[in-house]
Design an enzyme around this catalytic site. Structure first.
Site, PDB file in Angstrom:
ATOM      1  N   SER A   7      75.394  20.919 135.646  1.00 13.29           N
ATOM      2  CA  SER A   7      74.085  20.279 135.565  1.00 13.29           C
ATOM      3  C   SER A   7      74.287  18.767 135.535  1.00 13.29           C
ATOM      4  O   SER A   7      74.959  18.228 136.408  1.00 13.29           O
ATOM      5  CB  SER A   7      73.337  20.787 134.326  1.00 13.29           C
ATOM      6  OG  SER A   7      71.987  20.354 134.340  1.00 13.29           O
ATOM      7  N   HIS A  33      72.242  22.477 138.864  1.00 14.99           N
ATOM      8  CA  HIS A  33      70.853  22.136 138.572  1.00 14.99           C
ATOM      9  C   HIS A  33      70.495  20.857 139.312  1.00 14.99           C
ATOM     10  O   HIS A  33      71.185  19.850 139.190  1.00 14.99           O
ATOM     11  CB  HIS A  33      70.650  21.896 137.071  1.00 14.99           C
ATOM     12  CG  HIS A  33      70.873  23.103 136.233  1.00 14.99           C
ATOM     13  ND1 HIS A  33      71.168  23.016 134.890  1.00 14.99           N
ATOM     14  CD2 HIS A  33      70.847  24.435 136.516  1.00 14.99           C
ATOM     15  CE1 HIS A  33      71.314  24.232 134.393  1.00 14.99           C
ATOM     16  NE2 HIS A  33      71.127  25.107 135.363  1.00 14.99           N
ATOM     17  N   ASP A 128      72.209  26.691 129.566  1.00 16.52           N
ATOM     18  CA  ASP A 128      72.252  27.599 130.705  1.00 16.52           C
ATOM     19  C   ASP A 128      73.700  27.918 131.057  1.00 16.52           C
ATOM     20  O   ASP A 128      74.540  27.030 131.144  1.00 16.52           O
ATOM     21  CB  ASP A 128      71.541  26.988 131.915  1.00 16.52           C
ATOM     22  CG  ASP A 128      71.362  27.981 133.055  1.00 16.52           C
ATOM     23  OD1 ASP A 128      71.342  29.201 132.789  1.00 16.52           O
ATOM     24  OD2 ASP A 128      71.231  27.531 134.207  1.00 16.52           O
TER      25      ASP A 128
END
Length: 179
Positions: A7, A33, A128
């Site tokens: 991310s 992400h 996540d």
């Protein structure tokens, strides 16, 4: 197979990791992400860092040695289809762990193939990937996470380390070789 989630700070981290991947690398799937529509340009950036074939995620694409599939900025999740042989498909479920595509969703779908998986969580905010990484580890996958010192944001790797999902923390420059 190699499964990677990243991310915040992930683009540069992925460039470093993929610089170690060549035409003989294991089939690799990445969830990064990002905002919608950024996936194709991300693939071009990552392809310049690697001699592996870096391509945008395409549902139904075969997993081959030397290929890296990047799921980023998509309106669906990248998951493995159930069956005897791993193949990728799109999953049109709502966001998971606050993301679409979700690292957790990819990792959880890889559990049936865990004995053939090495998985890693790179830099990023939130959690996540940590639950999915734990399930992969419990099913027999080898797992690792980026260390605090080389993470831009030590959120996702910290959660993966603290929940026992990550077997080992590794400095970014060594992750590509470890995978």
């Amino acid at each position: 197979m190699v499964l990677i989630g990243s991310s915040t700070g992930g683009v540069d981290a992925l460039k470093t990791v993929l610089s170690k991947f060549g035409p003989d690398c294991p089939p690799t799937v990445i969830v990064q992400h990002t905002t919608r529509g950024f996936g194709d340009s991300l693939c071009r950036v990552l392809a310049r860092a690697s001699t592996a074939w870096v391509r945008p995620f395409e549902p139904g694409a075969p997993l081959r040695i030397g290929e890296v599939h990047v799921a980023a900025g998509l309106p669906y999740h990248a998951v493995f289809a159930t069956g005897n042989h791993p193949r990728l498909q799109a999953c049109y479920e709502p966001s998971m762990s606050g993301h679409l595509p979700s690292i957790d969703k990819l990792f959880l779908s890889g559990v049936p193939f865990a004995n053939h998986v090495v998985s890693c969580i790179l830099t990023g905010m939130g959690a996540d990937g940590a639950d999915g990484l734990l399930k992969l580890r419990e099913a027999g996958a080898r797992t690792l996470s980026q260390d605090r010192g080389t993470s831009v944001v030590y959120g996702m790797p910290a959660v993966a380390w603290s929940n026992g999902a990550s077997m080992k923390q590794v400095a970014l420059p060594a992750i590509g070789d470890c995978l």
